[in-house]
Scaffold this motif. Structure first.
Motif, PDB file in Angstrom:
ATOM      1  N   VAL A  52      31.271  40.324  42.893  1.00  0.00           N
ATOM      2  CA  VAL A  52      32.495  39.717  41.714  1.00  0.00           C
ATOM      3  C   VAL A  52      34.255  40.611  42.371  1.00  0.00           C
ATOM      4  N   ALA A 109      31.292  31.782  43.139  1.00  0.00           N
ATOM      5  CA  ALA A 109      32.859  31.552  43.345  1.00  0.00           C
ATOM      6  C   ALA A 109      33.657  31.365  41.746  1.00  0.00           C
ATOM      7  N   ALA A 110      32.460  30.232  40.996  1.00  0.00           N
ATOM      8  CA  ALA A 110      33.395  29.410  39.395  1.00  0.00           C
ATOM      9  C   ALA A 110      33.284  31.118  38.565  1.00  0.00           C
ATOM     10  N   ALA A 112      32.329  34.279  39.616  1.00  0.00           N
ATOM     11  CA  ALA A 112      32.837  35.521  39.892  1.00  0.00           C
ATOM     12  C   ALA A 112      34.371  35.132  38.912  1.00  0.00           C
ATOM     13  N   ARG A 113      35.193  34.177  39.501  1.00  0.00           N
ATOM     14  CA  ARG A 113      36.202  34.200  38.895  1.00  0.00           C
ATOM     15  C   ARG A 113      36.559  34.145  36.843  1.00  0.00           C
ATOM     16  N   GLU A 114      35.348  33.318  36.314  1.00  0.00           N
ATOM     17  CA  GLU A 114      35.194  33.988  34.993  1.00  0.00           C
ATOM     18  C   GLU A 114      34.991  35.282  34.627  1.00  0.00           C
ATOM     19  N   ARG A 116      35.735  37.663  36.445  1.00  0.00           N
ATOM     20  CA  ARG A 116      37.076  38.445  36.518  1.00  0.00           C
ATOM     21  C   ARG A 116      38.201  38.299  35.751  1.00  0.00           C
ATOM     22  N   GLU A 117      38.669  37.411  35.539  1.00  0.00           N
ATOM     23  CA  GLU A 117      39.714  36.887  34.279  1.00  0.00           C
ATOM     24  C   GLU A 117      39.441  37.640  33.045  1.00  0.00           C
ATOM     25  N   PRO A 121      42.444  41.972  35.178  1.00  0.00           N
ATOM     26  CA  PRO A 121      42.351  41.874  36.731  1.00  0.00           C
ATOM     27  C   PRO A 121      44.592  42.447  36.888  1.00  0.00           C
ATOM     28  N   ALA A 171      42.388  42.876  42.038  1.00  0.00           N
ATOM     29  CA  ALA A 171      42.599  41.099  41.788  1.00  0.00           C
ATOM     30  C   ALA A 171      42.933  40.282  42.986  1.00  0.00           C
ATOM     31  N   VAL A 174      40.803  39.815  45.944  1.00  0.00           N
ATOM     32  CA  VAL A 174      39.383  38.556  45.763  1.00  0.00           C
ATOM     33  C   VAL A 174      40.325  37.466  46.166  1.00  0.00           C
ATOM     34  N   ASP A 176      42.047  35.771  45.375  1.00  0.00           N
ATOM     35  CA  ASP A 176      43.393  34.418  44.551  1.00  0.00           C
ATOM     36  C   ASP A 176      44.675  34.951  45.053  1.00  0.00           C
TER      37      ASP A 176
END
Ligand code: PLP
Ligand code: SF4
Length: 455
Positions: A52, A109-110, A112-114, A116-117, A121, A171, A174, A176
């Protein structure tokens, strides 16, 4: 070799060997020999958290800075290696479950994205506000929040030699790309500076600009020597943690001398060049290579100023700060800021209540001489500006925080004392309420209007 270079290179580097820069990330975490020796449960926790939050660490940090006999309590270990509690228990459990059942990369990954939100960030309106424009077009890789200082994020410097576990810029590490603030638009940046004569300070930052090759730094900074229309940019600051994470950058890297020569030329041309060195613990200053890097840098005529956040588990102890500041003064570094850990990422793990932060600051200050008391703080880099907690006082029977802006969106707010109700648990500006029954802080209406104007 130029003569100025000889001045700072003349000490024999006999004992210091050039090293290459081997780095590990979340995929190669288990290959670090010292990690392979840790208990299985701890390795699993690290893997979960590293899926994460960003993880990157090099061999110098692993072999020379971390005391592995003192793991997991070692401050440099906590500075760089993921710990279970850096994620909220529920988030940790969800990610751990995926790893336990061998979920595929996409699923990890999905999630992790959630997760992080949910970790704020982009604190302090970094994306919506502060965007400079030339001819109506946003200049990528610049931020202009305070009148006299422009922040520049060169595209080649948007990573670091290692990553800090508490990083407020996490942020952008990672992957994005949409979240990244970066630029290679040198001409636009210089154009913006030419059009803004009120800008006296250029702050080159990242990531870490010192991950860049000297030739790239030269390309950005040399025009300041040559272009008379950039003469108002008097101060060049370079924010870096390379003195901690890769001091070889300034000593034995193949373009180290070229870098020092560039800095010396800027100084010689009359610019104030400040290396804004990020430090969290005196241990970072304790290796021969770290000291040699400082010595060589100072030989160029640059100033080295230090700044860093106050962090639970790493440096929430006045003695650690006192020793850090004393060591810095001894080495010729000027203590500049003690920051409050920002409201992003693993902040719940690292945060220290403002009341306690003010006490730690004061208890540390008491131990150092005047030359160590140049550090201001604890300071919150919040949307309206940098707010310093000056202390706790009792005024007409009400216990209050005494606050002031060290830096502000409106320069007129700077240095005006203001007061918030004392709150033992508050950790950030938005937790504070005005004292003395006031409805709002003096700057709030104006700040809201600024936000509306930018939104
Ligand atoms: C801290 C900071 C600066 C520099 O402020 P000083 O008080 O001059 O050190 C400039 N821009 C931003 C966005 C900052 O956070
Ligand atoms: S050096 Fe700075 S930008 Fe890089 S990881 Fe550490 S806090 Fe973040």
């Amino acid at each position: 070799m130029s003569s100025v270079l000889k001045f700072y290179s003349d000490r024999a580097l006999g004992e210091i060997q050039a090293r290459s820069f081997k780095v590990f990330n979340e995929r190669s975490l288990a290959k670090i020999p010292q990690v392979a020796g840790l208990p299985e449960a701890q390795r699993f926790e690290m893997k979960v958290v590293a899926s994460v939050l960003p993880f990157r660490v090099n061999e110098y940090v692993i072999n020379d800075l971390i005391d592995w006999d003192n793991v997991p309590d070692d401050p440099i270990f906590k500075l760089t290696f993921p710990q279970k509690d850096m994620l909220a228990p529920e988030s940790y459990e969800r990610m751990a479950e995926l790893h336990r059942r061998g979920a595929d990369k996409a699923e990890i990954a999905a999630l992790a994205r959630e997760l992080r939100e949910g970790l704020n960030p982009h604190p302090a309106g970094q994306l919506e506000m502060n965007l400079p424009r030339v001819n109506g077009e946003v200049v990528e890789g610049l931020q202009h929040k305070y009148r006299e200082t422009v922040l520049f994020f060169p595209s080649q410097g948007q990573t670091c030699h290692s990553y800090c576990t508490f990083c407020f810029r996490w942020a952008q590490f990672v992957g994005d790309k949409a979240l990244r603030i970066a630029s290679n638009q040198r001409d636009q940046v210089l154009g913006y500076l030419r059009e803004h004569p009120q800008v006296t300070d250029l702050l080159v930052t990242g990531g870490d600009p010192m991950v860049m090759k000297t030739k790239h730094l030269t390309q950005y900074l040399e025009p300041l020597l040559e272009d008379r229309r950039l003469a108002h940019v008097q101060t060049i600051r370079i924010g870096t943690k390379a003195l901690t994470f890769w001091p070889y950058r300034f000593v034995t890297d193949s373009d180290a001398d070229e870098l020092l020569d560039l800095l010396a030329r800027l100084v010689k041309a009359g610019r104030h060049v400040a290396i804004m060195a990020h430090y969290n613990h005196w241990r970072e200053l304790d290796t021969p290579i770290a000291r040699e890097a400082i010595r060589r840098l100072r030989g160029t005529g640059v100033e080295i100023r230090s700044q860093g956040p106050l962090l639970a588990h790493i440096n929430d102890d006045p003695d650690v700060w006192a020793r850090l500041w004393k060591t810095q003064v001894q080495l010729g570094i000027i203590p500049y800021y003690m920051f409050v850990e920002r409201d992003t990422g693993a902040r719940h793990y690292f945060e220290v209540p403002l009341a306690r932060a003010a006490t730690i600051y004061r208890e540390a200050m008491k131990q150092v001489s005047g030359l160590g008391r140049t550090a201001r703080g604890p300071s919150m880099s919040a949307g309206p500006g940098k707010v310093e907690v000056q202390g706790v006082a009792e005024i007409q029977g009400e216990k209050v925080f005494v606050l002031r802006f060290l830096q502000a969106r409106n320069p007129d707010w700077v240095q005006r004392p203001f007061f918030a109700r004392y709150d033992e648990n508050a950790t950030w500006l938005n937790h504070l309420k005005p004292a003395f029954g006031e409805e709002k802080f003096f700057f709030e209406d104006e700040y809201e209007a600024m936000r509306a104007g930018n939104g």
